[in-house]
Design a protein around this motif. Structure first.
Motif, PDB file in Angstrom:
ATOM      1  N   GLN A 191       0.817  -1.223   0.000  1.00 12.26           N
ATOM      2  CA  GLN A 191       0.000   0.000   0.000  1.00 12.26           C
ATOM      3  C   GLN A 191       0.844   1.263   0.000  1.00 12.26           C
ATOM      4  N   LYS A 192       1.962   1.242   0.713  1.00 10.10           N
ATOM      5  CA  LYS A 192       2.800   2.434   0.874  1.00 10.10           C
ATOM      6  C   LYS A 192       3.793   2.635  -0.278  1.00 10.10           C
ATOM      7  N   ARG A 193       3.775   1.744  -1.266  1.00  3.19           N
ATOM      8  CA  ARG A 193       4.581   1.876  -2.483  1.00  3.19           C
ATOM      9  C   ARG A 193       6.080   2.044  -2.229  1.00  3.19           C
ATOM     10  N   PRO A 194       6.726   1.102  -1.546  1.00  3.59           N
ATOM     11  CA  PRO A 194       8.178   1.221  -1.353  1.00  3.59           C
ATOM     12  C   PRO A 194       8.951   1.251  -2.668  1.00  3.59           C
ATOM     13  N   ASP A 195       8.418   0.610  -3.710  1.00  2.52           N
ATOM     14  CA  ASP A 195       9.073   0.651  -5.029  1.00  2.52           C
ATOM     15  C   ASP A 195       9.151   2.075  -5.558  1.00  2.52           C
ATOM     16  N   LEU A 196       8.074   2.841  -5.372  1.00  8.17           N
ATOM     17  CA  LEU A 196       8.044   4.231  -5.819  1.00  8.17           C
ATOM     18  C   LEU A 196       8.952   5.102  -4.954  1.00  8.17           C
ATOM     19  N   PHE A 197       8.927   4.881  -3.645  1.00  9.83           N
ATOM     20  CA  PHE A 197       9.800   5.620  -2.726  1.00  9.83           C
ATOM     21  C   PHE A 197      11.270   5.410  -3.120  1.00  9.83           C
ATOM     22  N   GLY A 229       9.019  -3.798   7.451  1.00  5.45           N
ATOM     23  CA  GLY A 229       7.954  -4.559   6.817  1.00  5.45           C
ATOM     24  C   GLY A 229       8.477  -5.579   5.829  1.00  5.45           C
ATOM     25  N   GLU A 230       7.526  -6.311   5.262  1.00  2.16           N
ATOM     26  CA  GLU A 230       7.866  -7.453   4.419  1.00  2.16           C
ATOM     27  C   GLU A 230       8.515  -7.072   3.094  1.00  2.16           C
ATOM     28  N   LEU A 231       8.364  -5.814   2.645  1.00  3.44           N
ATOM     29  CA  LEU A 231       8.949  -5.389   1.372  1.00  3.44           C
ATOM     30  C   LEU A 231      10.191  -4.514   1.562  1.00  3.44           C
ATOM     31  N   ARG A 232      10.861  -4.698   2.686  1.00  7.26           N
ATOM     32  CA  ARG A 232      12.069  -3.923   2.971  1.00  7.26           C
ATOM     33  C   ARG A 232      13.125  -4.102   1.871  1.00  7.26           C
ATOM     34  N   ASN A 233      13.153  -5.276   1.264  1.00  3.43           N
ATOM     35  CA  ASN A 233      14.173  -5.552   0.236  1.00  3.43           C
ATOM     36  C   ASN A 233      13.983  -4.714  -1.025  1.00  3.43           C
ATOM     37  N   GLU A 234      12.836  -4.011  -1.164  1.00  2.00           N
ATOM     38  CA  GLU A 234      12.622  -3.144  -2.322  1.00  2.00           C
ATOM     39  C   GLU A 234      13.304  -1.790  -2.157  1.00  2.00           C
ATOM     40  N   LEU A 235      13.752  -1.484  -0.956  1.00  2.00           N
ATOM     41  CA  LEU A 235      14.432  -0.206  -0.695  1.00  2.00           C
ATOM     42  C   LEU A 235      15.932  -0.404  -0.877  1.00  2.00           C
ATOM     43  N   THR A 236      16.366  -0.356  -2.126  1.00  2.00           N
ATOM     44  CA  THR A 236      17.749  -0.683  -2.471  1.00  2.00           C
ATOM     45  C   THR A 236      18.630   0.529  -2.729  1.00  2.00           C
ATOM     46  N   SER A 237      18.041   1.705  -2.912  1.00  2.00           N
ATOM     47  CA  SER A 237      18.850   2.891  -3.198  1.00  2.00           C
ATOM     48  C   SER A 237      19.796   3.166  -2.034  1.00  2.00           C
ATOM     49  N   PRO A 238      21.086   3.408  -2.298  1.00  2.95           N
ATOM     50  CA  PRO A 238      22.068   3.561  -1.216  1.00  2.95           C
ATOM     51  C   PRO A 238      21.850   4.762  -0.309  1.00  2.95           C
ATOM     52  N   ASN A 239      21.046   5.734  -0.743  1.00  4.43           N
ATOM     53  CA  ASN A 239      20.779   6.915   0.101  1.00  4.43           C
ATOM     54  C   ASN A 239      19.550   6.748   0.987  1.00  4.43           C
ATOM     55  N   ILE A 240      18.994   5.518   1.066  1.00  2.48           N
ATOM     56  CA  ILE A 240      17.854   5.238   1.957  1.00  2.48           C
ATOM     57  C   ILE A 240      18.349   4.529   3.212  1.00  2.48           C
TER      58      ILE A 240
END
Length: 367
Positions: A218-224, A242-253
């Protein structure tokens, strides 16, 4: 408040049965606040189900005048378990027979679905608050389609009033239900001020962007993540996990993991821009809190968000990652303090607890 109290004094014994299966997260905060505010004017009963997200001290957070009834057959069972759903319906009907309410208020989609099947008596008024339609919040997919079809069927075959939290959610409700209304969500600004007073303030020299909540579809981690990639020189924070933490791959996150409220606010205090790029919301409590904190709010141009944030007036609505990125770059050069100040004023004028409570008192009294 005192004036309204005098006006409806004769209705003190009107009974309201709140029904809440999703007793955790933002829905818990909303229902807890509503029950505590309304028990001054009505007899409040709360039929609820415990979830892993339900605070351990939930009873302490509720006014002692709120009468609690746990729906035992609900706990941990899937809504697709038809035989258990029948047990839930019987238990809810039994609770209603004992309470004899004047009003039954169903909170969130599961309670709204089963409740509209269980409660068909004309001796009470029936209200359903979706807290954000599930088929919109979860994004596209088969499950979303099933939830939408269920909403269409129940909206057609129930005489319940669908009471939403924003005008844009009400517009969706009108396509699904025969009777609708909306009351804007509000936060307890006094409680928020007291909480912020306990936070050790620490400003950051460089611009920071953040969001807060569960890292879920719902929170769109891919878009973030895409937004962060477009502005690699800016630090991004996600307060939560959360379960989609692995989608936050950008090094500045940086993902902080779950934090208690004071710690989350301390981290938020070091940031300047709040992003809410979700598929949709009812009204996100986190959005109102950040408006109160005078953050620049960048939100998706979707249900709920677009009712609260007026583009270029109190923040920005965005459709594409490049739009978010461009607003961040502009803020880095010249921060739009007038928008952040207007967002704060909107909370004081519209999205606060006292105004919400006044509207609810009048609404319940009119039924």
């Amino acid at each position: 408040m005192e004036r309204i109290k005098k006006e409806i004094g004769c209705m003190k014994n009107k009974k309201i049965l709140m029904v809440c299966e999703a007793f955790g997260g933002g829905v818990f905060t909303y229902v807890r606040q509503l029950c505590n505010d309304m028990c001054e004017y009505f007899d409040i009963y709360l039929a609820y189900s415990l979830r892993p997200q339900t605070p351990k001290n939930y009873k302490e957070q509720l006014d002692s005048r709120v009468k609690l009834i746990e729906v035992k057959s609900w706990s941990g069972q899937s809504v697709l378990n038809i035989s258990n759903d029948k047990k839930v319906i019987k238990e809810l009907q039994s609770i209603a027979n004992q309470v004899q309410p004047d009003i039954i208020h169903l909170h969130s989609s599961i309670a709204g679905g089963i409740g509209r099947l269980a409660f068909k008596d004309n001796s009470y008024s029936l209200i359903y608050t979706p807290h954000g339609y599930a088929h919109i919040l979860m994004g596209p997919g088969i499950k979303s389609l099933i939830y939408k079809k269920a909403e269409q069927y129940l909206g057609k075959h129930s005489n319940a009033i669908t009471l939403t939290c924003t005008e844009s959610e009400d517009q969706i409700a009108k396509t699904l239900s025969k009777r609708t209304a909306y009351i804007e969500t509000g936060i307890d600004v006094d409680e928020m001020a007291n909480t912020l007073n306990n936070v050790e303030h620490k400003r950051n020299r460089k611009l920071r962007v953040y969001t807060v909540g569960r890292i879920a579809k719902q929170k769109r981690p891919d878009l973030f993540n895409k937004i962060a990639e477009l502005v690699p020189n800016i630090e991004f924070l996600w307060i939560g996990d959360g379960e989609l933490r692995n989608e936050l791959t950008s090094p500045n996150i940086t993902v902080t993991g779950w934090k208690d409220r004071d710690e989350a606010l301390r981290i938020a205090d070091t940031a300047d821009i709040f992003i809410l790029c979700s598929y949709g919301e009812a009204i996100a409590m986190s959005l109102i809190e950040n408006m109160y904190m005078k953050k620049l709010c960048l939100v998706s141009n979707t249900m709920g968000n677009k009712s609260v944030i007026q583009n270029k007036k109190n923040g920005f609505t965005c459709d594409f990652p490049e739009q978010y990125a461009n607003r961040i770059k502009q803020a880095e050069k010249s921060f739009p303090y007038t928008l952040a100040n207007q967002a704060y004023q909107d909370v004081m004028d519209i999205y606060n607890n006292d105004i919400m409570a006044d509207k609810y008192i009048k609404f319940y009294s009119s039924l």
